[in-house]
Design a protein around this motif. Structure first.
Motif, PDB file in Angstrom:
ATOM      1  N   SER A 114      34.275  10.672   3.238  1.00 61.00           N
ATOM      2  CA  SER A 114      34.756  12.058   3.187  1.00 61.00           C
ATOM      3  C   SER A 114      33.593  13.039   3.155  1.00 61.00           C
ATOM      4  O   SER A 114      33.631  14.088   3.806  1.00 61.00           O
ATOM      5  N   LEU A 115      32.534  12.695   2.427  1.00 61.43           N
ATOM      6  CA  LEU A 115      31.361  13.573   2.366  1.00 61.43           C
ATOM      7  C   LEU A 115      30.678  13.670   3.719  1.00 61.43           C
ATOM      8  O   LEU A 115      30.231  14.752   4.133  1.00 61.43           O
ATOM      9  N   LYS A 116      30.618  12.555   4.428  1.00 62.58           N
ATOM     10  CA  LYS A 116      30.011  12.537   5.760  1.00 62.58           C
ATOM     11  C   LYS A 116      30.788  13.446   6.714  1.00 62.58           C
ATOM     12  O   LYS A 116      30.195  14.225   7.482  1.00 62.58           O
ATOM     13  N   ILE A 117      32.115  13.351   6.671  1.00 62.54           N
ATOM     14  CA  ILE A 117      32.953  14.175   7.549  1.00 62.54           C
ATOM     15  C   ILE A 117      32.790  15.652   7.217  1.00 62.54           C
ATOM     16  O   ILE A 117      32.630  16.496   8.108  1.00 62.54           O
ATOM     17  N   MET A 118      32.824  15.975   5.923  1.00 60.52           N
ATOM     18  CA  MET A 118      32.708  17.374   5.516  1.00 60.52           C
ATOM     19  C   MET A 118      31.344  17.957   5.853  1.00 60.52           C
ATOM     20  O   MET A 118      31.233  19.100   6.293  1.00 60.52           O
ATOM     21  N   THR A 119      30.305  17.177   5.653  1.00 58.87           N
ATOM     22  CA  THR A 119      28.949  17.655   5.936  1.00 58.87           C
ATOM     23  C   THR A 119      28.777  17.919   7.433  1.00 58.87           C
ATOM     24  O   THR A 119      28.186  18.927   7.839  1.00 58.87           O
ATOM     25  N   LYS A 120      29.331  17.020   8.251  1.00 52.92           N
ATOM     26  CA  LYS A 120      29.254  17.205   9.697  1.00 52.92           C
ATOM     27  C   LYS A 120      30.024  18.445  10.140  1.00 52.92           C
ATOM     28  O   LYS A 120      29.585  19.190  11.023  1.00 52.92           O
ATOM     29  N   ALA A 121      31.165  18.676   9.509  1.00 49.32           N
ATOM     30  CA  ALA A 121      32.022  19.793   9.918  1.00 49.32           C
ATOM     31  C   ALA A 121      31.529  21.131   9.391  1.00 49.32           C
ATOM     32  O   ALA A 121      31.598  22.150  10.089  1.00 49.32           O
ATOM     33  N   GLU A 122      31.035  21.152   8.149  1.00 44.72           N
ATOM     34  CA  GLU A 122      30.729  22.422   7.486  1.00 44.72           C
ATOM     35  C   GLU A 122      29.238  22.696   7.321  1.00 44.72           C
ATOM     36  O   GLU A 122      28.845  23.826   7.048  1.00 44.72           O
ATOM     37  N   GLY A 123      28.399  21.646   7.438  1.00 44.85           N
ATOM     38  CA  GLY A 123      26.965  21.838   7.228  1.00 44.85           C
ATOM     39  C   GLY A 123      26.546  21.384   5.842  1.00 44.85           C
ATOM     40  O   GLY A 123      27.362  21.314   4.915  1.00 44.85           O
ATOM     41  N   PRO A 124      25.259  21.093   5.659  1.00 49.25           N
ATOM     42  CA  PRO A 124      24.772  20.502   4.402  1.00 49.25           C
ATOM     43  C   PRO A 124      24.725  21.463   3.229  1.00 49.25           C
ATOM     44  O   PRO A 124      24.559  21.020   2.092  1.00 49.25           O
ATOM     45  N   ASP A 125      24.864  22.764   3.461  1.00 46.37           N
ATOM     46  CA  ASP A 125      24.774  23.728   2.366  1.00 46.37           C
ATOM     47  C   ASP A 125      26.090  24.473   2.127  1.00 46.37           C
ATOM     48  O   ASP A 125      26.130  25.417   1.337  1.00 46.37           O
ATOM     49  N   ASP A 126      27.143  24.045   2.783  1.00 41.64           N
ATOM     50  CA  ASP A 126      28.437  24.703   2.583  1.00 41.64           C
ATOM     51  C   ASP A 126      29.017  24.269   1.237  1.00 41.64           C
ATOM     52  O   ASP A 126      29.030  23.072   0.915  1.00 41.64           O
ATOM     53  N   PRO A 127      29.495  25.220   0.429  1.00 41.11           N
ATOM     54  CA  PRO A 127      29.981  24.850  -0.906  1.00 41.11           C
ATOM     55  C   PRO A 127      31.176  23.914  -0.901  1.00 41.11           C
ATOM     56  O   PRO A 127      31.422  23.215  -1.892  1.00 41.11           O
ATOM     57  N   SER A 128      31.917  23.854   0.205  1.00 44.53           N
ATOM     58  CA  SER A 128      33.080  22.970   0.225  1.00 44.53           C
ATOM     59  C   SER A 128      32.690  21.500   0.124  1.00 44.53           C
ATOM     60  O   SER A 128      33.472  20.677  -0.353  1.00 44.53           O
ATOM     61  N   ILE A 129      31.478  21.147   0.550  1.00 38.41           N
ATOM     62  CA  ILE A 129      31.087  19.738   0.487  1.00 38.41           C
ATOM     63  C   ILE A 129      30.813  19.292  -0.940  1.00 38.41           C
ATOM     64  O   ILE A 129      30.758  18.092  -1.225  1.00 38.41           O
TER      65      ILE A 129
END
Length: 575
Positions: free
Chosen positions: A435-450
């Motif tokens: 889930s973290l991999k998917i979120m990081t790819k979608a939102e970027g490494p500094d997006d608070p949602s991750i």
């Protein structure tokens, strides 16, 4: 002896439209966006995400025409329709101000209705751009009329439809400015002016949806006075503004007044439509939902049973609407503590909806019902059955959207929570990393949602005794949240609380841990109040470290405060 510091529980995930952090102002280790399934049980509750409604995208294209558009809606429609969809009494056409004939009134009605229906169709089919273009074209047209000095009910009616359209596409800032203009026009009109009552109904609904509750109440009061004077106190035309008022009162903590209004609506409809009319469903549902929220479960159960009986008689026991009514009743049974009855109702409801093809399997409402049932099964210790439902949710979404779509994160997190509850932290870790991999790819490494899956991964690594990696992930989540929300924000406090728990087992400096806990305490006091349960938990930890550091002068005042809070919440100290 180390203090027992609460981590963000892997059992408490959250219901939200996407993995985000907008929930922090409402919870700390608690769920949002739903009424919790309240069972009289001591087992921990598994809180799960709900999936948002996803608009379907259609292919229909529309020609854009100035003032093209749509005709009137019925002013006083069936009360189970949204207030924003109710329509107009009619007036003279804006295009022929000199004529007061009934023909011009009907022509104006036809154009307003055409506009409303076309905008509604565009939005419903996902063509938001075309809808906005059409709304803007009509706005430019009516603005030109107003600049030329025409500022009457016709202009207000067109602006009303435009505001409803922008409301539907989410441009709330522009809706507010439109409402200001409409209000300015309406305030100068007499109560018996055609269109006034209908426009007021829409304004009340829009103000309510914008959270401007006082304005909504004032507008609804005026329209109810108008309608009562015209039609009497028991007329069905009062239903829409009464329901709008009940909704506002419910949202502002005036439950008793809201309940009275719901009962009034029900009496009006029973007199005019009969005791088994489908029109009773909306007020019965509103009443039942409010009664559950207020802990009046018996009354809620009666409301939902009545809805179930109405739908069963009208459509037969295998209709999808019967299944939806069963889900509402299951919720009441759950709140009452009848878990087995609730589970049976949920299962039967899901089967009816599936067999009747009332809605597709990937429908968000269907998805949420599966998640509700899965949560309840976990509550009563039937985690394996609940996990099967969560896996079904994942597979359906994966088939529809692919393996890397961000909407899958909801289901990965729910499954991870389920495995964590079963102490299978290895499987939970795998799901959380995915889930973290998917979120990081979608939102970027500094997006608070991750940081949401990050903190849950940190907790899981903590349970696997991988404390060093857990600390690094928690520190990174803290950094992202500090940059996004500020160092004294609620999301930062939650991340700090998690970090302190991990670092305490790593035997970090006690003075540093105490400093971090005091920071958490300040955030909680600001957000939840000095006497909240969250503050009590953190005070317990602060007192523990004060004692370890030998700061006896600082301890008594906090110890006295903690003792008072323990009495309030009837809890004992936890070391």
């Amino acid at each position: 002896m180390a203090a027992s510091i609460l981590l963000p529980s892997p059992f408490n995930t959250y219901r939200t439209s996407r993995v985000s952090i907008n929930w922090y102002s409402q919870c700390w280790h608690r769920s949002i966006n739903s009424i919790s399934l309240s069972l009289r049980t001591h087992k921990p509750k598994l809180k799960l995400y709900l999936v948002p409604a996803i608009p379907t995208v259609g292919s229909r294209q529309f020609m854009l025409k100035p003032f093209a558009a749509v005709d009137s809606l019925e002013t006083h429609v069936s009360p189970h329709q949204d207030a924003a969809a109710s329509g107009f009494h009619r007036s003279k056409t804006v295009f022929d101000k000199a004529s007061d004939s009934s023909d011009s009134v009907r022509e104006f009605e036809r154009q307003i209705q055409e506009l409303f229906n076309e905008v509604k169709t565009l939005i419903k089919t996902g063509n938001h751009k075309d809808a906005i273009d059409l709304l803007q074209a009509n706005y430019e047209g009516v603005k030109e009329q107003m600049n030329d000095g025409s500022k009457g009910m016709e202009e207000a009616a067109i602006l009303d439809v435009i505001a409803l359209g922008y409301m539907a596409v989410g441009n709330f800032k522009f809706v507010r400015s439109l409402l200001d203009v409409i209000s300015e026009i309406i305030d100068d009109q007499k109560d018996d002016e055609p269109l006034v009552d209908s426009i007021l109904v829409h304004m009340g609904s829009m103000y309510s949806n914008l959270g401007e509750f006082e304005k909504s109440l004032l507008v609804n009061k005026r329209v109810m006075d108008i309608l009562e004077n015209k039609h009497g106190k028991n007329s069905v035309v009062l239903v829409t503004p009464l329901l709008g008022t009940a909704k506002v009162l419910s949202s502002t903590g005036k439950a008793t007044e809201a309940v009275d209004i719901y009962h009034r609506v029900i009496r009006i409809l029973e007199l005019s439509r009969g005791v088994e009319s489908e029109d009773l469903v909306v007020p019965l549902f509103g009443l039942g939902s409010l009664l559950i929220k207020e802990g009046r479960v018996r009354g809620a159960e009666e409301s939902f049973i009545r809805i179930l009986n109405i739908y069963t008689k009208l459509y037969g026991e295998n209709d999808g609407r019967v299944g939806l009514a069963m889900c509402s009743l299951a919720h009441a049974k759950c709140a009452k503590g009848n878990a087995d009855e609730a589970i049976d109702l949920y299962k039967k409801a899901l089967q009816i909806i599936k067999d009747s093809s009332y809605m597709p399997l990937d429908n968000s409402m269907m998805e949420n019902m599966r998640i509700d049932l899965a949560e309840l099964l976990h509550v009563v210790g039937r985690g394996r059955e609940g996990r099967e439902l969560l896996e079904e949710c994942l597979l359906i979404t994966e088939k529809l959207k692919g393996k890397d779509d961000p909407s899958l994160v909801t289901h990965y997190l729910n499954l991870a929570a389920s495995y964590s509850q079963s102490k299978d932290f290895v499987m939970a870790e795998q799901l959380l990393r995915t889930s973290l991999k998917i979120m990081t790819k979608a939102e970027g490494p500094d997006d608070p949602s991750i940081t949401f899956p990050m903190l849950h991964l940190a907790v899981t690594l903590y349970h696997l005794n991988l404390d060093e990696e857990a600390e690094q992930i928690a520190l990174e989540a803290l950094r992202i949240r500090e940059n996004a929300f500020g160092k004294d924000s609620l999301p930062v406090g939650e991340a700090l609380d998690c970090l302190v728990s991990i670092q305490s087992r790593l035997e970090k400096g006690e003075a540093e841990l105490l400093e971090q806990l005091e920071r958490v305490l300040r955030i909680q006091e600001k957000e939840f109040g000095d006497e909240s349960e969250e503050v009590m938990e953190t005070l317990n930890k602060v007192v523990f470290y004060l004692d370890k550091l030998g700061k006896k002068d600082e301890k008594p005042a906090l110890q006295k405060r903690l003792s008072r809070l323990r009495i309030k919440y009837k809890q004992v100290v936890r070391y």
